[in-house]
Design an enzyme around this catalytic site. Structure first.
Site, PDB file in Angstrom:
ATOM      1  N   ASP A   1      42.487  69.325  66.771  1.00 58.82           N
ATOM      2  CA  ASP A   1      43.218  68.945  65.565  1.00 58.82           C
ATOM      3  C   ASP A   1      44.607  69.599  65.601  1.00 58.82           C
ATOM      4  OD1 ASP A   1      44.108  68.594  62.935  1.00 58.82           O
ATOM      5  OD2 ASP A   1      42.377  69.532  61.998  1.00 58.82           O
TER       6      ASP A   1
ATOM      7  N   GLY B   1      42.614  70.794  54.410  1.00 55.90           N
ATOM      8  CA  GLY B   1      41.394  70.985  55.183  1.00 55.90           C
ATOM      9  C   GLY B   1      41.673  71.186  56.662  1.00 55.90           C
ATOM     10  N   HIS B   2      42.956  71.230  57.012  1.00 62.72           N
ATOM     11  CA  HIS B   2      43.351  71.392  58.414  1.00 62.72           C
ATOM     12  C   HIS B   2      44.074  72.727  58.608  1.00 62.72           C
ATOM     13  CE1 HIS B   2      42.552  67.102  59.314  1.00 62.72           C
ATOM     14  NE2 HIS B   2      42.920  66.939  58.052  1.00 62.72           N
TER      15      HIS B   2
ATOM     16  N   ASP C   1      37.970  67.999  62.858  1.00 64.99           N
ATOM     17  CA  ASP C   1      38.992  68.452  61.908  1.00 64.99           C
ATOM     18  C   ASP C   1      38.564  69.837  61.435  1.00 64.99           C
ATOM     19  OD1 ASP C   1      39.947  65.924  62.259  1.00 64.99           O
ATOM     20  OD2 ASP C   1      39.825  65.324  60.157  1.00 64.99           O
TER      21      ASP C   1
ATOM     22  N   HIS D   1      36.092  72.607  56.780  1.00 59.45           N
ATOM     23  CA  HIS D   1      36.968  71.455  56.528  1.00 59.45           C
ATOM     24  C   HIS D   1      36.844  71.114  55.045  1.00 59.45           C
ATOM     25  CE1 HIS D   1      39.484  68.116  57.418  1.00 59.45           C
ATOM     26  NE2 HIS D   1      38.554  67.186  57.375  1.00 59.45           N
TER      27      HIS D   1
ATOM     28  N   ASP E   1      43.656  45.342  54.319  1.00 60.00           N
ATOM     29  CA  ASP E   1      42.810  46.299  53.613  1.00 60.00           C
ATOM     30  C   ASP E   1      42.652  47.601  54.396  1.00 60.00           C
ATOM     31  OD1 ASP E   1      42.339  44.554  51.452  1.00 60.00           O
ATOM     32  OD2 ASP E   1      40.812  43.500  52.614  1.00 60.00           O
TER      33      ASP E   1
END
Length: 553
Positions: A193, A365-366, A161, A139, A49
């Site tokens: 990041d 978002g980076h 991030d 972000h 999972d």
């Protein structure tokens, strides 16, 4: 002479990989942990999972832990906490939205005793010996921050991030000035990041997505379904803005997205015009031209709402000819086939599907290469650790840093468990600790290992063959069988001759073994398994799992 202790940096996740971010900073016999995230399994991890960091090291040193600080509320930064907090007790710091999302997770796992400390972005405070100042970054989720960690031996900057968005949806611009100020003070180490180190230029602003949404909403005549990451609150805000402008009601479909939207609205991070939200049950009560649906499933996850919609298996949302589906995300590496199948199914049902790169309906978002360069120029660190990137991203970041005057010795490509020690004069990897991945399968934590995964792959590729024989122990004669059963290896009804050959082979072998009352039946099973496995490979070039079962009377 400076006699301050050395700083030790130990990544337990998130370096040379994307996901399960977790970094240990150790100083003067005290430990600060940054983030505690999960990773979603790759295609080889059958039945798994989620994946979380191996926390053996922090369990062994839990008396040193002062706290965990969370940079933002994405799963790859907070998702492992419900499992970790069942093993250690430690206070947590984070922004209001991050803690709001986390609190809901902990309640689901019935963890009510953890101390949660809310942090205002820009605040300066202490966690043990660690003097921390949070710094706003942009972000794909609100309230993310980087931080400066001031220690007597030097200052560490952790970016979280980040990207530099000059026109963010919430109007809260990254604090360029604070990064520059801390850079002037002197930074020993930048933990940064590096996800988009391959991409040139600067990453586009989130408002571009909003403009594209308006373009689509203006033209669409049927329902509009937008799929995005459940935690992308800014993206959901842009859908709401476009829907409001063009007179559509919005239903949120998908448990995780509905939960995050509710939390964000309650905490003031999501502005929902009055009477705009509708329940999924009310979708059919309105004309399609007045409905928009925000849903999960942008990665083609088999059980997600969008996948069920594409397969016409969703009870509430049906695709009709003329509907528009926007997939507002890019496929995570490894998910490309799942996303492609979902898109194809949607087209077959008559939907107009809009996705990147057909239209600009997603931005990262980076930060891209120029954003990473800007962060490096603002902070001017002595040493650098690129994190949140696979080996190729780290290599590209290192190449970029060298172009800016840094040397190989100042940019560290750390593996999980490496111990980087920083002194006044140098920084070097001095040791490694127990680290790696723990697989979560259902309610099992860590009980699925490489051997279990190997067997699952084996079963998935070659199937299983069982052989059941009943033996009279006093005479050694076969009383019943051998009975052959196959699952995933051959279709029994069309391979009767082949199955009979296997049956005769086992029959002959048992007779040849001359079994008596003192015979070890485990030895007999081993001989049968070896013989049949060789026979099956010679005939089919496949290796099913062979399970002999011998019963005695």
């Amino acid at each position: 002479m400076n006699e301050n202790p050395n700083i030790r940096i130990i990544p337990l996740g998130g370096t040379n990989e994307i996901g399960k971010n977790m970094t240990v900073i150790e100083y003067d016999d005290q430990i600060l942990i940054i983030d505690c995230g999960l990773m979603f399994p790759n295609a080889d991890m059958l039945g798994v999972d989620i994946v979380i960091p191996d926390i053996t090291y922090i369990i062994e040193n839990q008396e040193k832990i002062q706290g965990i600080i969370l940079t933002h509320g994405h799963e790859d930064h907070i998702g492992a906490l419900p499992y970790v907090l069942k093993q250690i007790s430690v206070p947590i710091w984070g922004s209001r939205l991050t803690l709001g999302i986390l609190k809901h997770k902990l309640e689901e796992h019935k963890l009510y005793t953890t101390t949660l400390n809310e942090v205002e972005i820009g605040e300066r405070f202490n966690i043990g010996v660690f003097d921390i100042e949070t710094i706003r970054v942009s972000h794909s989720i609100p309230d993310g921050f980087g931080m400066a960690i001031r220690l007597p031996s030097g200052t560490i900057v952790h970016t979280g991030d980040f990207k530099f968005d000059h026109t963010p949806v919430d109007g809260k611009v990254a604090d360029f000035a604070k990064f520059a100020t801390i850079g002037k003070e002197g930074v020993s180490l930048l933990i940064t990041d590096c996800t988009n180190a391959e991409k040139s230029g600067s990453v586009a602003s989130e408002v571009i997505v909003g403009e594209m949404f308006e373009k689509v909403f203006r033209k669409a005549s049927g329902k509009i379904i937008v799929a995005a990451f459940a935690s992308n609150i800014n993206r959901l805000q842009q859908v709401l803005n476009a829907a409001s402008k063009f007179g559509r009601k919005v239903a949120v479909v998908g448990r995780s997205m509905a939960q995050n939207a509710e939390i964000a609205e309650q905490l003031g991070y999501l502005e929902v015009p009055s009477n705009m939200k509708i329940d999924v049950d009310d979708i059919t009560e309105l004309p399609p031209s007045e409905v928009a649906v925000m849903t999960t499933g942008s990665q083609g996850e088999p059980l997600s709402a969008l996948t069920r919609i594409a397969m016409d298996e969703h009870k509430k949302v049906k695709i009709e000819k003329g509907d528009t589906v926007i997939i507002s995300a890019t496929a995570i590496p490894g998910n490309e086939d799942l996303v492609s199948k979902t898109i194809n199914r949607l087209f077959r049902r008559g939907a107009n599907v809009i996705y990147d790169p057909v239209e600009r309906v997603h931005v990262s978002g980076h930060g891209n290469r120029e954003d990473l360069k800007l962060m490096l120029n603002l902070t001017k660190p002595k040493y650098i650790i690129p994190f949140h990137g696979e080996p190729r991203h780290v290599a590209m970041y290192k190449e970029m840093a060298k172009e800016m005057g840094y040397t190989d010795d100042s940019v560290f490509s750390l593996e999980i468990g490496d111990v980087l020690e920083i002194s006044d004069e140098s920084a070097e990897v001095v040791d490694s600790v127990t680290a790696g991945k723990v697989l979560i399968d259902g309610i099992g934590v860590g009980d699925v290992g490489d051997i279990v995964l190997r067997d699952r792959k084996h079963l998935a590729c070659d199937g299983i063959l069982t052989i059941v024989v009943c033996i009279d122990r006093s005479t050694g004669v076969i009383a019943a069988g051998p009975d052959i059963t196959s699952r995933g290896f051959i279709y029994m009804d069309e391979a009767e001759d082949f199955v009979e050959e296997v049956r005769q082979l086992v029959h002959t072998e048992i007779n040849n073994l001359d079994i008596n009352e003192t015979e070890d039946l485990d030895y007999v099973k081993m001989e049968i398994k070896s013989l049949v496995a060789r026979f099956l490979y010679n005939r089919t070039h496949r290796r099913p799992i062979v399970i002999p079962m011998i019963m005695e009377i």
